[in-house]
Motif scaffolding. Structure first.
Motif, PDB file in Angstrom:
ATOM      1  N   MET A   1       0.848  -0.906  -0.057  1.00  0.00           N
ATOM      2  CA  MET A   1       0.058   0.024  -0.054  1.00  0.00           C
ATOM      3  C   MET A   1       1.055   1.127   0.030  1.00  0.00           C
ATOM      4  O   MET A   1       1.777   1.252   0.682  1.00  0.00           O
ATOM      5  CB  MET A   1      -0.829  -0.021   1.189  1.00  0.00           C
ATOM      6  N   HIS A   2       0.482   2.048  -0.941  1.00  0.00           N
ATOM      7  CA  HIS A   2       1.519   3.394  -0.962  1.00  0.00           C
ATOM      8  C   HIS A   2       1.399   4.240   0.045  1.00  0.00           C
ATOM      9  O   HIS A   2       0.332   4.386   0.563  1.00  0.00           O
ATOM     10  CB  HIS A   2       0.877   4.085  -2.207  1.00  0.00           C
ATOM     11  N   THR A   3       2.660   4.668   0.746  1.00  0.00           N
ATOM     12  CA  THR A   3       2.691   5.413   1.775  1.00  0.00           C
ATOM     13  C   THR A   3       2.718   7.024   1.152  1.00  0.00           C
ATOM     14  O   THR A   3       3.484   7.453   0.293  1.00  0.00           O
ATOM     15  CB  THR A   3       3.843   5.232   2.342  1.00  0.00           C
ATOM     16  N   MET A   4       1.544   7.915   1.508  1.00  0.00           N
ATOM     17  CA  MET A   4       1.445   9.168   1.193  1.00  0.00           C
ATOM     18  C   MET A   4       2.026  10.314   2.165  1.00  0.00           C
ATOM     19  O   MET A   4       1.959  11.378   1.715  1.00  0.00           O
ATOM     20  CB  MET A   4       0.031   9.379   0.942  1.00  0.00           C
ATOM     21  N   TRP A   5       2.124   9.894   3.532  1.00  0.00           N
ATOM     22  CA  TRP A   5       2.760  10.780   4.574  1.00  0.00           C
ATOM     23  C   TRP A   5       3.429  10.123   5.756  1.00  0.00           C
ATOM     24  O   TRP A   5       2.975   8.849   5.823  1.00  0.00           O
ATOM     25  CB  TRP A   5       1.513  11.696   4.834  1.00  0.00           C
ATOM     26  N   LYS A  19       2.699   6.111   9.431  1.00  0.00           N
ATOM     27  CA  LYS A  19       2.832   6.302   8.070  1.00  0.00           C
ATOM     28  C   LYS A  19       1.152   6.129   7.649  1.00  0.00           C
ATOM     29  O   LYS A  19       0.401   5.813   8.228  1.00  0.00           O
ATOM     30  CB  LYS A  19       3.280   5.307   6.940  1.00  0.00           C
ATOM     31  N   LEU A  20       1.032   7.276   6.729  1.00  0.00           N
ATOM     32  CA  LEU A  20      -0.493   7.335   6.273  1.00  0.00           C
ATOM     33  C   LEU A  20      -0.701   6.544   4.888  1.00  0.00           C
ATOM     34  O   LEU A  20       0.204   6.927   4.272  1.00  0.00           O
ATOM     35  CB  LEU A  20      -0.803   8.618   6.230  1.00  0.00           C
ATOM     36  N   HIS A  21      -1.783   5.759   4.900  1.00  0.00           N
ATOM     37  CA  HIS A  21      -2.067   5.529   3.642  1.00  0.00           C
ATOM     38  C   HIS A  21      -3.502   5.601   3.279  1.00  0.00           C
ATOM     39  O   HIS A  21      -4.452   5.668   4.140  1.00  0.00           O
ATOM     40  CB  HIS A  21      -1.923   3.762   3.498  1.00  0.00           C
ATOM     41  N   ALA A  22      -4.082   5.991   1.860  1.00  0.00           N
ATOM     42  CA  ALA A  22      -5.397   6.263   1.648  1.00  0.00           C
ATOM     43  C   ALA A  22      -6.134   4.979   1.832  1.00  0.00           C
ATOM     44  O   ALA A  22      -5.891   4.120   1.196  1.00  0.00           O
ATOM     45  CB  ALA A  22      -5.264   6.666  -0.106  1.00  0.00           C
ATOM     46  N   ALA A  23      -7.081   5.240   2.616  1.00  0.00           N
ATOM     47  CA  ALA A  23      -8.084   4.183   2.926  1.00  0.00           C
ATOM     48  C   ALA A  23      -9.037   3.637   1.924  1.00  0.00           C
ATOM     49  O   ALA A  23     -10.045   2.960   1.801  1.00  0.00           O
ATOM     50  CB  ALA A  23      -8.743   4.437   4.261  1.00  0.00           C
ATOM     51  N   MET A 142      -0.851  18.489   8.892  1.00  0.00           N
ATOM     52  CA  MET A 142      -0.636  19.248   7.619  1.00  0.00           C
ATOM     53  C   MET A 142      -0.698  18.377   6.421  1.00  0.00           C
ATOM     54  O   MET A 142       0.346  17.418   6.287  1.00  0.00           O
ATOM     55  CB  MET A 142       0.527  20.112   7.564  1.00  0.00           C
ATOM     56  N   ILE A 143      -1.858  18.392   5.458  1.00  0.00           N
ATOM     57  CA  ILE A 143      -1.532  17.361   4.357  1.00  0.00           C
ATOM     58  C   ILE A 143      -1.839  18.298   3.134  1.00  0.00           C
ATOM     59  O   ILE A 143      -2.695  19.064   2.971  1.00  0.00           O
ATOM     60  CB  ILE A 143      -2.805  16.393   4.396  1.00  0.00           C
ATOM     61  N   ARG A 144      -0.966  18.159   2.205  1.00  0.00           N
ATOM     62  CA  ARG A 144      -1.179  19.149   0.789  1.00  0.00           C
ATOM     63  C   ARG A 144      -1.118  20.461   0.910  1.00  0.00           C
ATOM     64  O   ARG A 144      -2.181  20.893   0.444  1.00  0.00           O
ATOM     65  CB  ARG A 144      -2.048  18.168  -0.181  1.00  0.00           C
ATOM     66  N   SER A 145      -0.342  21.088   1.906  1.00  0.00           N
ATOM     67  CA  SER A 145      -0.320  22.362   1.901  1.00  0.00           C
ATOM     68  C   SER A 145      -1.689  23.014   2.575  1.00  0.00           C
ATOM     69  O   SER A 145      -2.057  23.945   2.440  1.00  0.00           O
ATOM     70  CB  SER A 145       0.022  23.099   0.687  1.00  0.00           C
ATOM     71  N   LYS A 146      -2.328  22.029   3.335  1.00  0.00           N
ATOM     72  CA  LYS A 146      -3.568  22.581   3.937  1.00  0.00           C
ATOM     73  C   LYS A 146      -3.443  21.990   5.376  1.00  0.00           C
ATOM     74  O   LYS A 146      -3.436  20.731   5.404  1.00  0.00           O
ATOM     75  CB  LYS A 146      -4.974  22.158   3.311  1.00  0.00           C
TER      76      LYS A 146
END
Length: 277
Positions: A1-5, A19-23, A142-146
């Motif tokens: 599963m891709h790690t996005m953060w 680590k965060l992964h899109a659910a 903070m995710i994607r500059s927000k």
């Protein structure tokens, strides 16, 4: 599963590298737009509304429109610096609340959380504590500059982070038009409606619900593909190079001057012969 953060979650003195992964994933069927004449994909270009010319990425700047037609320019380095300052901060759980106190309208995106190196024990501790207290953690991330407000809870033995909207992002119900203020229904109508709800009440089983439109569309696409009802985009004709254009022009010039040169040469080589008496 891709790690996005990658980062860390902390509550009190406990720090959990995670680590965060899109659910969830978007299953929408994306359709392309083609030119009906040659079946080639249509391009969408960034064009200036005043100059009416295509603008390259390096000539695009970001700005905030504080009033109609007036902007505050924001430098890309300033935005990146501001985002970096917030991203570097550890995500701290600031409160614990009961899940039922949060209305579903606030929920946005879901992310699975997995422990990073050395974080398994602290991960298990937070998961167990949330289960025992039946609470969820409220944190900022903070995710994607927000900057996002998020809920951390347990789902199927896994910690999950769900970003939620800030209160000022949820529109007021008072702004919804034509909502009746009084319940003008009879007792018999209400009893009938409640009876219908009771008859349709069941245990929630998400696997029994499917996107029927998406399934039908996929079947239609596959049937057309199998039936060879397909098209191929026409190949774009290669543009003539400047060298080719120049050679053609030179050759045309040579061809135009050939008759003149031939006539001139003939005139120069003509010799008058004087007859003898």
């Amino acid at each position: 599963m891709h790690t996005m953060w990658k980062g860390s979650i902390s509550f009190g003195l406990v720090n959990i590298p995670i680590k965060l992964h899109a659910a969830t994933e978007d299953k929408d069927i994306k359709l392309r737009t083609l030119h009906n004449k040659c079946h080639a994909p249509i391009k969408y270009e960034k064009v200036c509304s005043v100059c009416e010319e295509e603008v390259k990425p390096e000539n695009i700047v970001k700005a905030y429109e504080y009033t109609k037609g007036k902007f505050v320019l924001l430098d890309q380095e300033e935005l990146e610096k501001l985002a970096k300052e917030n991203e570097d901060k550890a995500v701290e759980i600031i409160d614990f609340v009961k899940m039922e106190e949060i209305d579903p309208i606030y929920f946005n995106h879901s992310y699975y959380m997995s422990p990073n190196d050395g974080g398994s024990k602290a991960y298990s501790l937070l998961r167990k504590a949330l289960e025992e207290t039946q609470k969820v953690g409220l944190a900022k991330i903070m995710i994607r500059s927000k900057e996002q407000l998020a809920v951390i809870r347990v789902y199927d033995n896994t910690l999950i982070m769900e970003t939620i909207h800030y209160p000022d992002e949820v529109r007021k119900t008072g702004d919804v038009p034509n909502v009746p203020t009084d319940d003008k229904v009879t007792k018999k109508e209400l009893e009938t409606a409640i009876l219908l709800i009771d008859q349709l009440t069941t245990e929630f089983q998400p696997e029994k619900y499917t996107d029927e439109y998406r399934t039908a569309l996929l079947e239609l696409i596959e049937s057309k593909r199998q039936g060879k009802e397909t098209v191929t985009a026409e190949a774009k004709e290669p543009a003539a190079s400047n060298v080719t254009d120049l050679m053609a022009a030179l050759q045309a010039s040579i061809d135009r001057t050939k008759p003149k040169k031939a006539a001139a040469t003939k005139k120069k080589t003509t010799v008058k012969v004087k007859k003898e008496a």
